[in-house]
Design a protein around this motif. Structure first.
Motif, mmCIF file in Angstrom:
data_model
loop_
_atom_site.group_PDB
_atom_site.id
_atom_site.type_symbol
_atom_site.label_atom_id
_atom_site.label_comp_id
_atom_site.label_asym_id
_atom_site.label_seq_id
_atom_site.Cartn_x
_atom_site.Cartn_y
_atom_site.Cartn_z
ATOM 1 N N ASP A 31 -16.192 -21.706 3.847
ATOM 2 C CA ASP A 31 -15.537 -21.363 3.114
ATOM 3 C C ASP A 31 -14.311 -20.211 2.576
ATOM 4 N N ARG A 32 -15.953 -19.225 2.183
ATOM 5 C CA ARG A 32 -15.443 -17.543 2.001
ATOM 6 C C ARG A 32 -14.531 -17.209 3.448
ATOM 7 N N GLN A 33 -14.982 -17.188 4.190
ATOM 8 C CA GLN A 33 -13.719 -16.650 5.448
ATOM 9 C C GLN A 33 -12.622 -17.224 5.342
ATOM 10 N N SER A 34 -12.399 -18.569 5.272
ATOM 11 C CA SER A 34 -11.213 -19.760 5.278
ATOM 12 C C SER A 34 -10.144 -18.739 3.876
ATOM 13 N N ALA A 35 -10.179 -18.809 3.510
ATOM 14 C CA ALA A 35 -10.095 -18.044 2.245
ATOM 15 C C ALA A 35 -9.701 -16.488 2.766
#
Ligand code: PAZ
Length: 365
Positions: A31-35
């Motif tokens: 989720d963090r990398q996707s943002a």
């Protein structure tokens, strides 16, 4: 352990892919990398830049949840890291989805080429640490290109280790890239395992080799045994096929983007046949075939528009003398090296095909 993972798994390909994400854990970092990826894509979409997702390096297949042992493959990430640089040079923004600690764009020139990066350094007369004079010119060029990519925020590095992480990231990034439409490009150079241990068949702890400490080999009634377990003194490994995702990518995840897959073979009789097979089956844009032993100086392009075309760069023969203890030459070893990086020819060809696809998409708007 690699090969063919970009192809659907027979007639059940779609179903297996959906099941896969329901039963195998999402990486904690996703989720963090996707943002971060979303912001990167938005910036470049806003600036009208094309975005290439370059996948690179090999995926691992862990045998235990608390992983001590895993299966790996040969890929060093040379193709992906080198191609990423040429895509940047061609004006693309690049998301570099790579195996952690494999070769990276720009640093690849120094990270694996000597025993230690300090071999590139020396002291000047004033005692300051400087780059050795013989490397100055080339390093200045690499540094300039690296700084430009940084200034423009044109390169996003996203690491994976396991095949599970790779698959989750590929799907997520494909979804994020959808708004780019035809300006998105997938360049799938990673060596992705064909087989894996599904979460439900993964043991928690290190597999014990000593018979005195053997663990339970069944999970319960009606359940399959753990994928890796001891049988007497032998380690038994029984892997499941990785669902094939290229069909999903082409039809559902990124239907408007250009998709380039790679096909690696070791038997020359199979290469063209299998590249054609993949293209026909998944109807994407380009398959780049390469042989393990000659991949640095020849590749085969197979596409619906362009048919079959070999790209070959000249190779030079280099003789290295191996010396004995007393300094005498005991053997002359010959190696074949490409005279130029083949990716400097591959990437402009791919970019040209991509331009044609974008033009075609505009006409259909
Ligand atoms: O990483 P590398 O430069 O050592 O190797 C590149 C490669 C051979 C893994 C790549 O060109 C490739 O063919 N990737 C797809 C492999 C496959 O799944 O068939």
């Amino acid at each position: 352990m690699t090969k063919d993972s970009n192809e659907p798994n027979g007639t059940n390909g779609d179903m297996a892919a959906a099941d896969y994400f329901a039963t195998n854990p999402k990486p904690a970092s996703l989720d963090r990398q996707s943002a971060i990826a979303r912001a990167f894509i938005e910036q470049h979409a806003h600036e009208g830049r094309r975005v290439a997702l370059v996948t690179s390096g090999g995926t691992t297949v862990p045998l235990e949840n608390q992983t001590v042992r895993f299966i790996d493959n040969f890929s060093a990430g040379t193709r992906g890291a080198t191609s990423a640089e040429y895509f940047l040079e061609a004006g693309y923004a690049v998301i570099f989805l790579h195996r952690q600690y494999s070769l990276l764009p720009y640093s690849r020139h120094y990270s694996h080429s000597t025993n230690c990066f300090l071999d590139f350094m020396t002291h000047n007369v004033a005692g300051a640490v400087v780059v050795e004079s013989e490397y100055q010119q080339q390093m200045a060029k690499v540094l300039e290109r690296y700084r430009k990519a940084k200034r423009e925020n044109a390169l996003l590095l996203l690491p994976f280790t396991t095949v599970n992480e790779y698959l989750w990231y590929l799907r997520e990034l494909a979804m994020q890239m959808r708004p780019l439409g035809a300006n998105g490009l997938f360049y799938l150079a990673a060596a992705v395992s064909d087989f894996f241990v599904p979460a439900e068949r993964m043991v928690e702890h290190k597999i014990q080799s000593s018979e005195d400490f053997h663990q339970e080999t069944t999970n319960g009634e009606g359940e399959r045994a753990p994928a890796a377990h001891m049988d007497g003194k032998s380690l038994m490994i029984d892997l499941d096929p990785v669902p094939k995702f290229l069909k999903q990518l082409v039809d559902a995840w990124a239907p408007q983007s250009m998709i380039v897959s790679f096909k690696l073979e070791t038997d020359p009789a199979l290469l063209a046949k299998k590249a054609r097979y993949a293209l026909e089956k998944y109807s994407h844009h380009l398959v780049i075939g390469n042989m393990l032993s000659t991949r640095k100086w020849e590749v085969l392009f197979v596409s619906a528009e362009g048919g079959e075309k070999w790209i070959r760069v000249p190779a030079t023969r280099r003789t290295k003398s191996l010396t004995g203890r007393d300094g005498d030459i005991v053997e002359n070893a010959e190696s074949r090296e490409p005279a130029i990086e083949i990716e400097s020819w591959i990437v402009p060809e791919v970019a040209k095909m991509h331009s044609q696809l974008i033009e075609k998409a505009k006409l259909q708007e």
